[in-house]
Design an enzyme around this catalytic site. Structure first.
Site, PDB file in Angstrom:
ATOM      1  N   GLY A 115     -53.827 -36.000 -22.955  1.00  0.00           N
ATOM      2  CA  GLY A 115     -53.138 -35.436 -23.873  1.00  0.00           C
ATOM      3  C   GLY A 115     -51.791 -34.915 -23.140  1.00  0.00           C
ATOM      4  O   GLY A 115     -51.202 -35.548 -22.108  1.00  0.00           O
ATOM      5  N   SER A 116     -51.344 -33.948 -23.350  1.00  0.00           N
ATOM      6  CA  SER A 116     -49.972 -33.479 -22.693  1.00  0.00           C
ATOM      7  C   SER A 116     -50.104 -33.132 -21.373  1.00  0.00           C
ATOM      8  O   SER A 116     -48.997 -32.775 -20.924  1.00  0.00           O
ATOM      9  CB  SER A 116     -49.464 -32.358 -23.566  1.00  0.00           C
ATOM     10  OG  SER A 116     -49.128 -32.749 -24.951  1.00  0.00           O
ATOM     11  N   THR A 117     -51.248 -32.913 -20.599  1.00  0.00           N
ATOM     12  CA  THR A 117     -51.225 -32.831 -19.194  1.00  0.00           C
ATOM     13  C   THR A 117     -50.370 -34.195 -18.515  1.00  0.00           C
ATOM     14  O   THR A 117     -50.119 -33.581 -17.424  1.00  0.00           O
ATOM     15  CB  THR A 117     -52.562 -32.554 -18.892  1.00  0.00           C
ATOM     16  OG1 THR A 117     -53.394 -33.784 -18.907  1.00  0.00           O
ATOM     17  CG2 THR A 117     -53.326 -31.460 -19.264  1.00  0.00           C
TER      18      THR A 117
END
Length: 487
Positions: A217-219
């Protein structure tokens, strides 16, 4: 000598040679293979009849011990903390073998390691019964307990690292299991435990921290931002395209922002603000501009694609190649979707490297191996080891500041710790149509004396709105960071 006697002597000589050859083959050439056969009861009696070394955590508490029992095997493994450390220690079973540290450090725990040869020789001469060496883990019990309590039975994993050494301070996965049933010398108990655990759809025996691969995801936007800064063409203040929807190449589909709005005035947003609010369209467009090769190279510098052993096995995180990242898929990979896959350990390594001025340290679970006697002489003590430099110290400093903005005024405010510098990145990872997303948070904390890096993933966190990493996983990371700094 007449002909019949000569023939008889030849037959006898041949038989003697055949006997000699077969005995040599069994006793020397095939000895190791025969000893290792699961059905070799003599080997089992010999192995279980020797007191196995303990597995300890920081502070000296034993999380795996050997107890004397009144049966032919003489010693039985016990796990006093049950589920809390099971994903780390693994199990030691008569029927099902070993896993985790029990497998990775079996030679020293069982006392058969080459390093113990002279000690075993001396015990043979004195008539003492040899026993295995003790293995002390880098795990800090307060941090481990804090991670377990904060996860509160939800499916997922927590990893805490010392950014400067790579030491694993906590490694928790949920659901877990009690390895004592597998260590039982009662065959029915052992088998029923194994059958029950393997029939559980939640896979409690899987170490989700190192053995499960998730879309990050956005990590992953940390890696995309790092690639941009390292290129020399971007700074934290560089304006990016941040429209409500981003047109994608080779398709009529568009990439949208979670909030359904543009990320800034005139559809523009700075790189720092894009990370702070986790703007999908800005990072998707940035990925398309940078290209797959630069993203793959940057991911590799953080550890993606590398085979790791800590010394337990670790699934290899990966950034896609070829058709899996072609065309519009590149935009999705730049925001941690598409075909990106990472372990929670790998995601923790990203934050740890940023906190460590850009240097990636090799994760490590073993503090030392010692003699299991009054002398407690150190047999082995791993030293911190660099895996490489992910980014320059200047880029690392910029990323630290950008991550601090995420926590002070962005999507990760629930990770704030008064008086402590905290940086983080939230993530909400889709993994199937109609399925609840995974909630991510990765972070670092620095109180001026200690540093800690953490990654948290919670599976199937509920509705898309409630599963944002900032709402579910950031508070878990905060609790774990506080425990590490206070320990």
């Amino acid at each position: 000598m007449n002909r019949p006697l000569r023939r008889l002597s030849l037959v006898v000589a041949f038989l003697f040679f055949a006997l000699f050859a077969s005995t040599t083959w069994v006793q020397f050439i095939s000895a190791g293979k025969l000893n290792a056969m699961p059905g070799n009861s003599r080997q089992l009696y010999a192995e279980f009849g020797r007191e196995r070394g303990a597995i300890l955590v920081q502070g000296g508490a034993a999380v795996a011990t050997s107890a004397k029992v009144e049966d032919p095997y003489q010693f039985q493994r016990a796990y006093p903390a049950g589920q809390l450390y099971a994903p780390v220690t693994g199990f030691y079973s008569l029927r099902y073998g070993t896993s985790g540290v029990e497998r990775a450090e079996n030679d020293v725990l069982s006392g058969s390691a080459d390093e113990l040869f002279y000690r075993n020789l001396s015990t043979l001469l004195t008539g003492e019964k040899p026993k295995g060496a003790d293995v002390t883990l880098t795990i800090q019990p307060k941090v481990q307990q804090a991670a377990w309590d904060a996860l509160a039975g939800r499916k997922g994993a927590v990893v805490a690292l010392d950014p400067e050494t790579g030491d694993v301070l906590a490694m928790v996965t949920s659901p877990s299991y009690d390895p004592n049933g597998l260590a039982s010398h009662d065959g029915k108990t052992e088998q029923s435990t194994w059958t029950s655990l393997n029939a559980d759809d939640d896979d409690p025996m899987v170490n989700r921290a190192t053995g499960s691969l998730y879309p990050p995801g956005s990590t992953f936007k940390l890696i995309t931002a790092a690639a941009a800064l390292e290129s020399g063409d971007y700074t934290a203040d560089t304006l990016l395209k941040g429209p409500q929807e981003l047109p994608l190449p080779q398709t009529s589909n568009t990439l949208k922002n979670d909030e359904g709005t543009a990320c800034g005035p005139n559809d523009q947003v700075s790189l720092a603000d894009a990370l702070k609010i986790s703007c999908n369209t800005a990072f998707g467009d940035l990925g398309l501009t940078l290209g797959a090769d630069k993203l793959a190279e940057q991911a590799g510098k953080f550890g993606f694609g590398q085979s790791l052993s800590i010394p337990t096995s670790v699934a290899t995180s990966s950034f896609p190649t070829g058709e899996k990242v072609a065309g519009p898929l590149l935009a999705y990979s730049a925001i941690g979707q598409g075909n990106d896959l990472a372990t929670p350990l790998q995601v923790a390594m990203v934050s740890a490297a940023i906190a460590n001025d850009g240097v990636v340290m090799e994760p490590n679970l073993i503090a030392d191996v010692r003699e299991a006697d009054q002398t407690a002489d150190v047999i082995d003590q791993p030293s911190p080891r660099e895996l490489g430099r992910a980014v320059s110290s200047g880029t690392a400093k910029t990323l630290q500041q950008m991550m601090e903005l995420v926590v002070s005024d962005g999507t990760g405010t629930r990770a704030q710790i008064p008086g402590v510098t905290v940086g983080g990145k939230t993530g909400t990872a889709q993994h199937g149509t109609g399925l609840p997303p995974y909630a991510w948070f990765t972070s670092f904390a620095d109180d001026g004396k200690k540093k800690v890096a953490v990654a948290v993933v919670i599976e199937d966190g509920g509705s898309t709105e409630s599963a944002y990493g900032g709402r579910l996983s950031a508070p878990v990371a905060k609790t774990v960071m506080q425990a590490a700094l206070d320990g």
